[in-house]
Design a protein around this motif. Structure first.
Motif: not given
Length: 60
Positions: A38-50
């Motif tokens: 995932k890109l840093p400082h962004r929400v994970c698009l696979h699980c939705g966690y940040y």
């Protein structure tokens, strides 16, 4: 009117223009929750966690 005092060499011009077209590599980190890239400082698009919290509801 502004006029340059001296002619800019061809290599100086090309060096300056090369910065415009230079690509910047984005660092990719791993999601601590699911391990997907995932890109840093962004929400994970696979699980939705940040930052250890669920931000997005991902339909599976």
């Amino acid at each position: 009117m502004a006029v340059p005092k001296q002619k800019r060499s061809r290599s100086r011009t090309h060096t300056k223009r090369a910065k415009i077209y230079r690509t910047v590599s984005v660092p990719i980190s791993k999601c601590p929750n699911c391990g997907q890239p995932k890109l840093p400082h962004r929400v994970c698009l696979h699980c939705g966690y940040y930052n250890g919290k669920q931000i997005l509801e991902i339909a599976e």
